[in-house]
Write a protein that holds these residues in place. Structure first.
Motif: not given
Length: 329
Positions: A136-139, A282-286, A289-290
């Protein structure tokens, strides 16, 4: 190639390169829903830890990233309103501090990436499928395992051995599992420590006063303050009533002891905010979250307030003092 065709080709390439640069250089948007009040010194310390770590990773607030802060202050309706507001603004990532904040945001979106901080039981609460593979979209970053309840009652018995009736105070609307998450391990450890556990679900300062007064009516009362954003907000009342009724109290946050409580043992939450900055980067760089495993705490703090101990007539053993990370005199 004809001159006109060559000019057109070069011009098109220039536009494409320029568009790519603009896309790469666009200001990113991070929403942060903090669990506590903005005026709380510990809130400021946690925000500073996140910003410093984020800055080291190359993200400058108001330059290449815009960070929007909202502060729940332990009030559920306010948290839900801010969650809707942040999701509506469509940020690139939302950072949520505490379980109620995460639930409020998770109820609003299944697509915007979410990084949580200080959430006790993300799997049972349905926020992630698994710690190693959240899906999903959460970590994010947990704070305590449920076994921590056993450590709190052990600490209470070490610092105040006469504690035979141990009250556990929490708000059932905001505590993990409605209070049951930590209460189970407190109750499991109590028989070996010759202690009776008394759950005290409370929602207001008046209810806190009644609960702590009941514990202090006769000798042998002790108190465990459960990890719960509502209890953090109401800690002035808890600390005041514990002092007035001469009830030794264990808190799960450092500020419980620094504000006047007897002792605290818990996670270094500022460290979790520092570590969370790397996940947002890391998320902003692609990265999705999964693909980022949920991480557990690595730094814990034991703080003893000797001023409060003396006021309660408690002599703290040298052995326990030697293990403390901070002693308030």
């Amino acid at each position: 190639m004809k001159r006109r065709e060559f000019i057109t080709l070069i011009g098109g390439a220039t536009v494409a390169a320029s568009s790519g640069a603009r896309a790469q250089d666009r200001v990113r948007h991070v929403g942060m829903l903090m669990g506590y009040a903005q005026s709380d010194p510990d809130t400021q310390a946690r925000m500073t830890a996140f910003r410093q770590a984020f800055d080291r990773l190359g993200w400058k607030d108001a330059h290449n990233v815009q960070i929007t802060y909202r502060f729940g202050g332990g009030e559920i309706d306010r948290v839900r309103g801010y969650a809707k507001e942040l999701v509506y603004s469509k940020p690139d990532v939302i950072v949520c501090e505490t379980t109620p904040s995460l639930k409020a945001v998770a109820d609003q979106t299944t697509t915007i990436p979410i990084v949580f901080i200080s959430v006790s039981d993300p799997v049972s609460n349905g926020f992630v499928a698994d710690l190693a593979r959240p899906g999903g979209n959460i970590t994010g970053f947990t704070n305590f395992e449920e076994t921590m309840g056993g450590k709190w009652i052990e600490l209470l018995k070490r610092i105040a051995p006469e504690s035979a009736r141990v009250g556990v105070i929490f708000n059932p609307d905001t505590a993990p599992g409605g209070g049951s998450f930590f209460l189970r391990s407190v109750a499991a450890s109590a028989p070996a420590l010759e202690a009776e556990v008394l759950p005290f679900p409370v929602r207001s300062d008046d209810e806190i006063e009644r609960a702590v007064t009941e514990l202090g009516r006769e000798p042998g009362g002790g108190l465990i303050v459960m990890l719960d954003v509502s209890m953090a907000v109401h800690r002035p009342a808890i600390i005041a009533q514990a002092a007035a009724n001469r009830v030794p109290a264990v808190f799960p946050w450092r500020f419980g002891a620094t504000d006047g409580g007897l002792v605290s043992y818990g996670v270094d939450v500022a460290d979790l905010h520092w570590r969370a900055a790397a996940y947002v980067d890391r998320i902003l760089k692609g990265t999705k979250p999964a693909d980022l495993p949920v991480q557990q705490p690595t730094k814990f703090e034991l703080v003893i307030n000797l001023k409060t101990a003396k006021a309660l007539g408690i002599e703290v053993s040298p052995t326990l003092l030697a293990t403390a990370d901070e002693i308030i005199e």
